[in-house]
Design a protein around this motif. Structure first.
Motif, PDB file in Angstrom:
ATOM      1  N   THR A 184       1.244  -1.153   0.244  1.00  0.00           N
ATOM      2  CA  THR A 184      -0.066  -0.373   0.256  1.00  0.00           C
ATOM      3  C   THR A 184       1.123   0.978   0.031  1.00  0.00           C
ATOM      4  OG1 THR A 184       0.027   0.089   2.515  1.00  0.00           O
ATOM      5  CG2 THR A 184      -1.882  -1.571   1.436  1.00  0.00           C
ATOM      6  N   PRO A 185       0.352   2.081  -0.341  1.00  0.00           N
ATOM      7  CA  PRO A 185       0.647   3.188  -0.246  1.00  0.00           C
ATOM      8  C   PRO A 185       1.413   4.156   1.292  1.00  0.00           C
ATOM      9  CG  PRO A 185      -1.005   3.449  -1.223  1.00  0.00           C
ATOM     10  CD  PRO A 185      -0.884   2.526  -1.017  1.00  0.00           C
ATOM     11  N   LEU A 186       1.666   4.839   1.757  1.00  0.00           N
ATOM     12  CA  LEU A 186       2.328   4.724   3.160  1.00  0.00           C
ATOM     13  C   LEU A 186       1.538   6.615   2.760  1.00  0.00           C
ATOM     14  CD1 LEU A 186       2.947   5.119   6.019  1.00  0.00           C
ATOM     15  CD2 LEU A 186       5.135   6.412   5.025  1.00  0.00           C
ATOM     16  N   ASP A 187       0.172   7.048   3.646  1.00  0.00           N
ATOM     17  CA  ASP A 187      -0.082   7.686   3.607  1.00  0.00           C
ATOM     18  C   ASP A 187      -1.357   8.180   5.454  1.00  0.00           C
ATOM     19  OD1 ASP A 187      -2.746   6.303   4.030  1.00  0.00           O
ATOM     20  OD2 ASP A 187      -3.059   6.772   1.512  1.00  0.00           O
ATOM     21  N   ALA A 188      -1.794   8.864   5.431  1.00  0.00           N
ATOM     22  CA  ALA A 188      -2.471   9.366   6.967  1.00  0.00           C
ATOM     23  C   ALA A 188      -2.679   8.125   7.769  1.00  0.00           C
ATOM     24  CB  ALA A 188      -3.102  10.709   7.050  1.00  0.00           C
ATOM     25  N   ASP A 189      -3.657   7.551   6.264  1.00  0.00           N
ATOM     26  CA  ASP A 189      -4.536   6.118   6.917  1.00  0.00           C
ATOM     27  C   ASP A 189      -4.321   5.243   6.512  1.00  0.00           C
ATOM     28  OD1 ASP A 189      -7.005   7.912   6.600  1.00  0.00           O
ATOM     29  OD2 ASP A 189      -7.266   7.759   4.317  1.00  0.00           O
ATOM     30  N   THR A 190      -2.411   4.943   6.472  1.00  0.00           N
ATOM     31  CA  THR A 190      -2.187   4.109   6.916  1.00  0.00           C
ATOM     32  C   THR A 190      -0.865   3.705   7.121  1.00  0.00           C
ATOM     33  OG1 THR A 190      -0.243   4.118   3.892  1.00  0.00           O
ATOM     34  CG2 THR A 190      -2.810   2.950   4.329  1.00  0.00           C
ATOM     35  N   HIS A 191      -0.333   4.954   7.667  1.00  0.00           N
ATOM     36  CA  HIS A 191       0.435   5.455   8.919  1.00  0.00           C
ATOM     37  C   HIS A 191       0.028   3.887   9.799  1.00  0.00           C
ATOM     38  CE1 HIS A 191       3.104   6.873  12.398  1.00  0.00           C
ATOM     39  NE2 HIS A 191       4.061   6.570  11.356  1.00  0.00           N
ATOM     40  N   HIS A 192       1.366   2.992  10.251  1.00  0.00           N
ATOM     41  CA  HIS A 192       1.028   1.816  11.069  1.00  0.00           C
ATOM     42  C   HIS A 192      -0.284   1.436  10.911  1.00  0.00           C
ATOM     43  CE1 HIS A 192       3.769   3.557  14.767  1.00  0.00           C
ATOM     44  NE2 HIS A 192       4.751   3.694  13.189  1.00  0.00           N
ATOM     45  N   LEU A 193      -0.259   0.889   9.426  1.00  0.00           N
ATOM     46  CA  LEU A 193      -1.542   0.199   9.065  1.00  0.00           C
ATOM     47  C   LEU A 193      -1.603  -1.308  10.280  1.00  0.00           C
ATOM     48  CD1 LEU A 193      -3.658  -0.738   7.044  1.00  0.00           C
ATOM     49  CD2 LEU A 193      -1.765  -1.735   5.715  1.00  0.00           C
ATOM     50  N   LEU A 194       0.049  -1.791  10.002  1.00  0.00           N
ATOM     51  CA  LEU A 194       0.099  -2.690  11.173  1.00  0.00           C
ATOM     52  C   LEU A 194       0.477  -2.429  12.782  1.00  0.00           C
ATOM     53  CD1 LEU A 194       1.299  -5.722   9.250  1.00  0.00           C
ATOM     54  CD2 LEU A 194      -0.747  -5.374   9.356  1.00  0.00           C
ATOM     55  N   ASP A 195      -0.595  -2.320  13.352  1.00  0.00           N
ATOM     56  CA  ASP A 195      -0.124  -1.101  14.782  1.00  0.00           C
ATOM     57  C   ASP A 195      -0.456  -2.799  15.707  1.00  0.00           C
ATOM     58  OD1 ASP A 195      -3.116  -2.259  15.181  1.00  0.00           O
ATOM     59  OD2 ASP A 195      -3.230  -0.248  15.121  1.00  0.00           O
ATOM     60  N   ARG A 196      -0.152  -1.938  16.504  1.00  0.00           N
ATOM     61  CA  ARG A 196      -0.102  -3.366  18.084  1.00  0.00           C
ATOM     62  C   ARG A 196      -1.455  -4.154  17.945  1.00  0.00           C
ATOM     63  NH1 ARG A 196       3.497  -4.013  21.912  1.00  0.00           N
ATOM     64  NH2 ARG A 196       4.433  -1.580  21.058  1.00  0.00           N
ATOM     65  N   GLY A 197      -2.104  -3.502  18.126  1.00  0.00           N
ATOM     66  CA  GLY A 197      -3.429  -4.308  18.085  1.00  0.00           C
ATOM     67  C   GLY A 197      -3.626  -5.469  16.833  1.00  0.00           C
ATOM     68  N   ARG A 198      -3.240  -5.210  15.431  1.00  0.00           N
ATOM     69  CA  ARG A 198      -3.448  -5.985  14.246  1.00  0.00           C
ATOM     70  C   ARG A 198      -2.845  -6.595  14.236  1.00  0.00           C
ATOM     71  NH1 ARG A 198      -5.555  -0.785  10.513  1.00  0.00           N
ATOM     72  NH2 ARG A 198      -7.721  -1.202  10.585  1.00  0.00           N
ATOM     73  N   ILE A 199      -0.845  -6.596  14.740  1.00  0.00           N
ATOM     74  CA  ILE A 199      -0.169  -7.536  15.323  1.00  0.00           C
ATOM     75  C   ILE A 199      -0.558  -8.691  16.141  1.00  0.00           C
ATOM     76  CG2 ILE A 199       2.082  -8.004  16.391  1.00  0.00           C
ATOM     77  CD1 ILE A 199       2.706  -5.243  14.311  1.00  0.00           C
ATOM     78  N   GLU A 200      -1.132  -8.408  17.106  1.00  0.00           N
ATOM     79  CA  GLU A 200      -1.809  -8.710  18.169  1.00  0.00           C
ATOM     80  C   GLU A 200      -2.903  -9.886  17.326  1.00  0.00           C
ATOM     81  OE1 GLU A 200      -3.077  -6.857  21.541  1.00  0.00           O
ATOM     82  OE2 GLU A 200      -0.584  -6.891  21.898  1.00  0.00           O
ATOM     83  N   ARG A 201      -3.684  -9.341  16.575  1.00  0.00           N
ATOM     84  CA  ARG A 201      -4.911 -10.715  15.907  1.00  0.00           C
ATOM     85  C   ARG A 201      -4.039 -10.940  15.144  1.00  0.00           C
ATOM     86  NH1 ARG A 201      -7.900  -5.319  17.160  1.00  0.00           N
ATOM     87  NH2 ARG A 201      -7.145  -4.832  14.701  1.00  0.00           N
ATOM     88  N   MET A 202      -3.199 -11.019  14.607  1.00  0.00           N
ATOM     89  CA  MET A 202      -2.402 -11.951  13.234  1.00  0.00           C
ATOM     90  C   MET A 202      -2.594 -12.832  13.585  1.00  0.00           C
ATOM     91  SD  MET A 202       0.517  -9.683  12.033  1.00  0.00           S
ATOM     92  CE  MET A 202       0.603 -10.660  11.002  1.00  0.00           C
ATOM     93  N   LYS A 203      -2.459 -14.041  12.603  1.00  0.00           N
ATOM     94  CA  LYS A 203      -2.634 -15.840  13.055  1.00  0.00           C
ATOM     95  C   LYS A 203      -1.000 -16.062  13.726  1.00  0.00           C
ATOM     96  CE  LYS A 203      -3.109 -19.953  10.916  1.00  0.00           C
ATOM     97  NZ  LYS A 203      -2.548 -20.491   9.116  1.00  0.00           N
ATOM     98  N   PRO A 204      -1.071 -16.984  14.585  1.00  0.00           N
ATOM     99  CA  PRO A 204      -0.043 -17.032  15.858  1.00  0.00           C
ATOM    100  C   PRO A 204       1.092 -17.629  14.429  1.00  0.00           C
ATOM    101  CG  PRO A 204      -1.576 -17.388  16.835  1.00  0.00           C
ATOM    102  CD  PRO A 204      -2.051 -17.520  15.739  1.00  0.00           C
ATOM    103  N   GLY A 205       2.253 -17.152  14.656  1.00  0.00           N
ATOM    104  CA  GLY A 205       3.688 -18.125  13.980  1.00  0.00           C
ATOM    105  C   GLY A 205       3.069 -17.557  12.986  1.00  0.00           C
ATOM    106  N   ALA A 206       2.479 -15.837  12.516  1.00  0.00           N
ATOM    107  CA  ALA A 206       2.476 -15.853  10.624  1.00  0.00           C
ATOM    108  C   ALA A 206       3.967 -15.255  10.275  1.00  0.00           C
ATOM    109  CB  ALA A 206       1.320 -14.352  10.683  1.00  0.00           C
ATOM    110  N   VAL A 207       4.319 -14.843   9.407  1.00  0.00           N
ATOM    111  CA  VAL A 207       5.080 -13.974   9.009  1.00  0.00           C
ATOM    112  C   VAL A 207       4.977 -12.386   8.211  1.00  0.00           C
ATOM    113  CG1 VAL A 207       7.573 -13.627   7.305  1.00  0.00           C
ATOM    114  CG2 VAL A 207       6.611 -15.845   8.863  1.00  0.00           C
ATOM    115  N   VAL A 208       5.360 -11.473   8.458  1.00  0.00           N
ATOM    116  CA  VAL A 208       5.317 -10.317   7.815  1.00  0.00           C
ATOM    117  C   VAL A 208       6.597  -9.807   6.701  1.00  0.00           C
ATOM    118  CG1 VAL A 208       4.988  -7.676   8.379  1.00  0.00           C
ATOM    119  CG2 VAL A 208       4.032  -8.997  10.084  1.00  0.00           C
ATOM    120  N   VAL A 209       5.832  -9.890   5.505  1.00  0.00           N
ATOM    121  CA  VAL A 209       6.872  -9.098   4.206  1.00  0.00           C
ATOM    122  C   VAL A 209       6.506  -8.066   4.165  1.00  0.00           C
ATOM    123  CG1 VAL A 209       7.712  -9.688   1.766  1.00  0.00           C
ATOM    124  CG2 VAL A 209       6.737 -11.504   3.641  1.00  0.00           C
TER     125      VAL A 209
END
Length: 341
Positions: free
Chosen positions: A221-246
């Motif tokens: 995605t582009p970086l703008d006010a809406d996507t800054h920290h798109l993956l924030d602490r809350g969303r990272i905690e909701r990710m599937k255990p063991g998942a990989v971020v690229v």
């Protein structure tokens, strides 16, 4: 969310506008490889390039006197003061040789009479690199390579995973995200997609659903006010255990502190990052004899399941030629009054 590349592409080269031989463009932040391309392509398109390796600043804005258009690189932030100095020098158009705009305040530039536009280049450069990072992450390549480098040829304790057994979530399906989806089909894996403007032939789901279900999440995605920290602490905690971020998009799409914490506590299985929050002043510099300041980047470097490269996914001969060519073409379109719509 989409990477929102413009319509200008190499495929449109044959329709490039003609220019007067006197047309000049000042090129800032130009490395030797780009300089060679500007000096090769400029005369063919009727352009006289003034090339400097230095990034644009208040001190060197005078190099643009007599030219309404300049071309700039993405490696250094363009300050508002530099924009004002360019405007005083008569500049009305800035072509950035990048897809992203986060190194320049586009709204401020517009307010002082300077139009800023980006360029298109081969999406295959970033898409190929994304798949490489993805494979490195799921096959524990960092540990394997480091051990082999010191002649330790034993198998690692952690077995790799095969993409065909995984679900990959693609966030942002512009030209690059779509090219990533196209490549993933060849691996036989399940794919999910998220975008505010769905355009690809993909299984689109809400972002939270994608994060919960994906073994690999890749950001385009582009970086703008809406996507800054798109993956924030809350969303990272909701990710599937063991998942990989690229991430081959922009570093601040991810809250790096939260990412490091999730990797350290074992919630996430790994990360493969070509861009990192706070990379400025570190990437593109030789820091072998200068310690990196303690912080999220140094924490990530210490982790065995994190692959980091220095914002190089775009850097192929094909993509670099596209970027230089299209930067010149954009300037010529501005000069001719035929601006992008």
């Amino acid at each position: 969310m989409t990477d929102r590349e413009p319509a200008t592409t190499a495929a449109r080269r044959d329709r490039s506008p003609a220019a007067s031989p006197a047309t000049g463009i000042t090129v800032y932040g130009c490395g030797p490889d780009e300089a060679e391309l500007f000096r090769e392509l400029g005369p063919r398109l009727g352009v006289v390039p003034t090339v400097t390796e230095a990034a644009v600043s208040e001190d060197n804005a005078g190099l643009a006197f007599g030219n309404r258009c300049v071309s700039v690189g993405h490696k250094t932030r363009i300050t508002d003061a530099a924009l004002r100095a360019l405007r005083r020098a008569g500049v009305e158009y800035v072509s950035t040789r990048s897809i992203g705009y986060n190194h320049v305040d586009v709204a401020y530039a517009k307010s002082i009479g300077v139009l800023v536009e980006n360029v298109a280049y081969s999406p295959d450069s970033v898409a190929d690199y994304t798949l490489m990072l993805m494979l490195m992450a799921v096959r524990n390549a960092k540990t394997v390579i480091l051990r082999t480098a010191v002649h330790d040829y034993r198998l690692t304790d952690a077995r790799g995973r095969e993409l065909r057994d995984l679900t990959v979530g693609v966030v942002g399906t512009g030209r690059i995200g779509t090219a990533v989806l196209d490549r993933l089909r060849g691996f036989g894996c399940r794919t999910l997609a998220h975008d505010t403007r769905p355009r690809a032939a993909a299984d689109y789901v809400p972002l939270d659903a994608l994060l919960r279900r994906s073994d690999v999440v890749t950001l385009h995605t582009p970086l703008d006010a809406d996507t800054h920290h798109l993956l924030d602490r809350g969303r990272i905690e909701r990710m599937k255990p063991g998942a990989v971020v690229v991430n081959t998009g922009r570093g601040p799409l991810v809250d790096t502190e939260a990412l490091a914490a999730a990797l350290e506590d074992g919630h996430l299985g790994g990360a493969a990052l070509d861009v990192v929050e706070g990379e400025e002043g570190v990437f593109y510099a030789d820091r072998r004899h200068e310690p990196i300041p303690d912080g999220p980047l140094s924490r990530l470097h210490r982790l065995p399941n994190v692959v980091i490269s220095p914002h190089t996914a775009y850097y192929t001969d094909h993509a670099l030629r596209d970027a230089v060519h299209n930067s010149i073409v954009n300037c010529l379109r501005f000069e001719s009054g035929n601006q992008r719509g």
